[in-house]
Write an enzyme that holds these catalytic residues in place. Structure first.
Site, mmCIF file in Angstrom:
data_model
loop_
_atom_site.group_PDB
_atom_site.id
_atom_site.type_symbol
_atom_site.label_atom_id
_atom_site.label_comp_id
_atom_site.label_asym_id
_atom_site.label_seq_id
_atom_site.Cartn_x
_atom_site.Cartn_y
_atom_site.Cartn_z
ATOM 1 N N ASP A 276 -4.223 -2.378 -7.892
ATOM 2 C CA ASP A 276 -3.957 -3.058 -6.622
ATOM 3 C C ASP A 276 -4.561 -4.465 -6.666
ATOM 4 O OD1 ASP A 276 -3.187 -3.469 -4.027
ATOM 5 O OD2 ASP A 276 -4.811 -2.311 -3.128
ATOM 6 N N GLN B 289 -1.372 -15.285 -2.974
ATOM 7 C CA GLN B 289 -2.572 -14.928 -2.211
ATOM 8 C C GLN B 289 -3.812 -14.869 -3.108
ATOM 9 O OE1 GLN B 289 -2.151 -12.101 1.224
ATOM 10 N NE2 GLN B 289 -0.257 -11.520 0.173
ATOM 11 N N THR C 101 0.834 -1.203 0.000
ATOM 12 C CA THR C 101 0.000 0.000 0.000
ATOM 13 C C THR C 101 0.861 1.242 0.000
ATOM 14 O OG1 THR C 101 -1.721 -1.182 1.219
ATOM 15 C CG2 THR C 101 -1.861 1.211 1.209
#
Length: 732
Positions: A220, A251, A37
């Site tokens: 993102d 992930q 982030t």
């Protein structure tokens, strides 16, 4: 405004390279806890501050509104500017912005309305009815998923050719749904992206405008993109556009939502990107936790590859605890939570992660019973779940057929042809004659009474049968004869979860203690209400977090308990059909482990109740993929390592059960009589020892006068005791 130097201050070398990269498109492999982030927001701010981009020349796409707000907040703080006009948002939010700007070209009215999932489902229900179809055979929720899945693949009804009568009807409803939405100016969530994609794909002038405007696209959580999202991004990347995608293929856990982990590799080919830049330094977890995560995920073949590391010097081992039942597993977890809380760790810093929502029930019960506040994150508490409430409504009607609220909840569930008009007439008759709805059925005309009469007969039959059944048998019986079990046997993920919850409801009564056996059902219903109300009234400022591993993605906690680590549960039984599915489950385990900052507990039950029967299962293969040196094996039941897992793979389930006496306590038929203590012990007995506490007898050996017992004690592990010396007493 921050200086260029202070903006980049504190970045590690790989983060610095990512933030300042200027040679075209780039894929950043950002491991868990690696500061992605910060990289995204700092890059956006750095590009604008240094004049490489104007604030309107960058498009940043996220997967959640929370992530978009956080990015805008950080960029605004770094640049000290008003970020309201920047193109930063979710795929859906960007789609809305495009469609509001170009509504005419998109074939929409200026005031088009966005409908949520519930409104979409209600509309589909009306269309099913208009089409003269039975909703029992054409469930609105299934058709909703069917429509949304097709849209996510970029497919309209006119592009499809049905196979079979059922598919033809589903396609007819899809076409009717499209027609109705177009006529009334309605747009659902999947339509936002599909229509904005079609707008760009069919209008060269508009496409060129945005390709020229967006010099840079930031994305993102790239591993979560589906087919349509990928095509949408690919369309927007013009000859002078660079795309900067941040993601982690390890992930990627949302294949059931359409996410394609293969988009990571396609990115490298389609956007002429160099070798991915890897962010591998982790700022969250300990070296032990990261070593375990690396060892597990290293068994996946379909990955680009990276290796997490940290400067953190904390070396605490992972604790493995194997309870003999799900109750023991929960007891240990709550015991640890209370001890950790007494030692200064806030409850909100502790999380219990499970593979299936149904697993929350036993932990909720123990947390509630021992006065520990908790929150079920991203879901309903067990007794508030709709399928549970419906079974409880049937149980309430067994106790009291005149319970109008319970009557209305299940009179047409599962569907039995009782429509809203019939219910309105019934309520009117009941009101006029001051009767309960159950009583009013007898006063209806023959035509209206037919289906309602069958329902009241069903309740009376349940009442009669309940008199000769115990509590768990009553619940099992109700689930079957009501048709609820068959209703949820669609094979869909959400229905599998509902069936798991129903199984857990049956399990929940196995340990329910009633003061009056004659009124067990009444007391159980009271217990479910009181537990639900008391939990709602709790102060949740400090509470243990309960959630599925899917819901935990993106979160972190000081202490994490990953529970239910048994083959068949985690990895889930459904994944055994293909190696691809097993790899997705392994990524899920990787996500679970990397939520922990300091302390990680891995737990399993050697046996669980499934539909009222106790079933044994081997330790999860994923635990066996962790090096033994990283684990403190508290219970000492299993030997950790690859050899044992290979034994599991080559054994039948019955062989596995025989190899572990905890899994099958009757595998050795041993019974010892200690005459001096007037005590008879057999394998499987629960006992208490003055020093070691409560335990379960695993093995008994008798050699002449010498008698020994191997006992598994909660929180202590296995101990072999001389029964001529040790003072133990049976618990039950």
């Amino acid at each position: 405004m921050q200086s260029n130097l202070s903006m980049l201050d504190g970045l590690n070398p790989e983060q610095y390279k990512a933030v300042t990269y200027l040679d075209g498109s780039l894929l950043v492999l950002a491991g868990a806890g690696s500061g992605k982030t910060r990289v995204l927001t700092t890059r956006l701010s750095w590009l604008v501050k240094n004049g490489y981009l104007g604030i309107s020349e960058v498009l940043a796409v996220t997967f959640t509104n929370k992530a978009a707000r956080e990015m805008l907040h950080r960029v605004g703080r770094l640049l000290e500017i008003d970020t309201r006009y920047m193109w930063v948002g979710t795929f859906h939010a960007i789609g809305v912005r495009l469609l509001r700007t170009h509504y005419q070209e998109a074939g929409l009215p200026a005031s088009f309305q966005i409908i949520d999932s519930g409104e979409q489902q209600s509309l589909i229900k009306r269309l099913i009815k208009q089409n003269g179809l039975d909703e029992e055979h054409y469930p609105a929720k299934e058709i909703q998923s069917y429509i949304n899945n097709l849209k996510e693949q970029g497919l309209r009804s006119v592009q499809l050719n049905p196979e079979g009568l059922r598919n033809k009807h589903w396609l007819q409803i899809y076409a009717m749904y499209e027609s109705f939405c177009n006529k009334d100016g309605l747009v659902d969530f999947t339509e936002l992206l599909l229509r904005s994609y079609e707008l760009l794909a069919t209008n060269d002038a508009i496409l060129r405008r945005y390709q020229q405007q967006f010099k840079h696209i930031l994305v993102d959580e790239f591993q979560d993109t589906n087919q349509l999202q990928y095509l949408w991004l690919k369309l927007l990347v013009g000859s002078d556009t660079s795309i900067f995608a941040v993601g982690d293929d390890d992930q990627s856990i949302y294949a059931f939502r359409g996410a394609k982990v293969s988009n990571m590799r396609k990115f490298l080919q389609d956007f002429n990107a160099p070798e991915p830049l890897r962010l591998e330094q982790n700022y969250r977890s300990t070296p032990v936790i990261l070593s375990a995560a690396n060892a597990i995920i290293g068994n996946n073949s379909d990955r680009i590859g990276k290796n997490l590391w940290t400067n953190n010097q904390h070396e605490e081992k992972i604790r493995l605890y194997e309870g003999y039942t799900e109750e023991d597993e929960a007891y240990f977890v709550i015991d640890e939570i209370k001890n950790l809380h007494n030692n200064g760790i806030d409850l909100s810093e502790m999380a219990i992660l499970y593979r299936s929502n149904a697993q929350s029930r036993v932990f909720e019960q123990h947390l509630y019973g021992r006065g520990v506040s908790y929150k079920v994150y991203g879901g309903l508490r067990f007794f508030d779940r709709l399928e549970i409430k419906r079974v409880l409504s049937y149980l309430r009607l067994i106790v009291n057929p005149h319970d109008n609220e319970a009557f209305l909840r299940v009179v047409n569930f599962p569907a039995r042809g009782i429509g809203p008009k019939t219910i309105e007439n019934l309520q009117e008759v009941a009101s006029v004659n001051k009767l309960s709805l159950f009583e009013a059925v007898a006063s209806l005309s023959n035509k209206a009474k037919a289906n309602l009469g069958k329902f009241t007969e069903l309740i009376l039959m349940m009442q009669a049968e309940s008199k000769v059944l115990n509590l768990s048998e009553i619940i099992s019986y109700v689930i079957e004869v009501s048709g609820i079990h068959n209703h949820f046997e669609s094979g869909k993920k959400e229905d599998e979860e509902r069936l798991a919850n129903l199984n857990e409801l049956i399990t929940s009564v196995a340990n329910f203690k009633s003061e009056n056996n004659a009124n067990q059902l009444i007391e159980f219903l009271a217990h479910t209400v009181l537990e639900s109300v008391d939990n709602q009234a709790q102060n949740f400022e400090s509470a243990v977090q309960l959630m599925t591993v899917h819901a935990a993605k993106g979160l972190e906690f000081k202490v994490v308990f990953v529970v239910g680590l048994e083959d068949g549960l985690f990895p889930h039984d459904n994944s055994s059909k293909s190696e691809k599915d097993v790899e997705e489950e392994r990524r899920l385990m990787y996500v679970a482990i990397t939520r922990a900052r300091e302390k990680l507990y891995l737990l399993r039950a050697c046996s669980r109740l499934l539909w009222g029967k106790r079933i044994s299962a081997p330790l999860s293969r994923f635990v066996n993929e962790i090096p033994e040196a990283l684990i403190m094996n508290i219970s000492g039941v299993s030997t950790i390592g690859y050899n044992q897992f290979r034994d599991y793979e080559t054994s039948s389930s019955s062989q596995i059960a025989r190899s572990n006496p905890i899994m099958n306590p009757e595998s050795k038929t041993s019974r010892i009589i200690i005459q001096e203590q007037d005590l008879t012990l057999k394998i499987g007995d629960m006992v208490r020892h003055a020093k070691f506490g409560q335990g379960k007898v695993l093995r008994l050996n008798e050699d002449g006068k010498k008698m020994t017992a191997e006992i598994f004690f909660i929180g202590v592990g296995k101990k072999t005791l001389d029964l001529n010396i040790a003072k133990i007493e049976k618990v039950y």
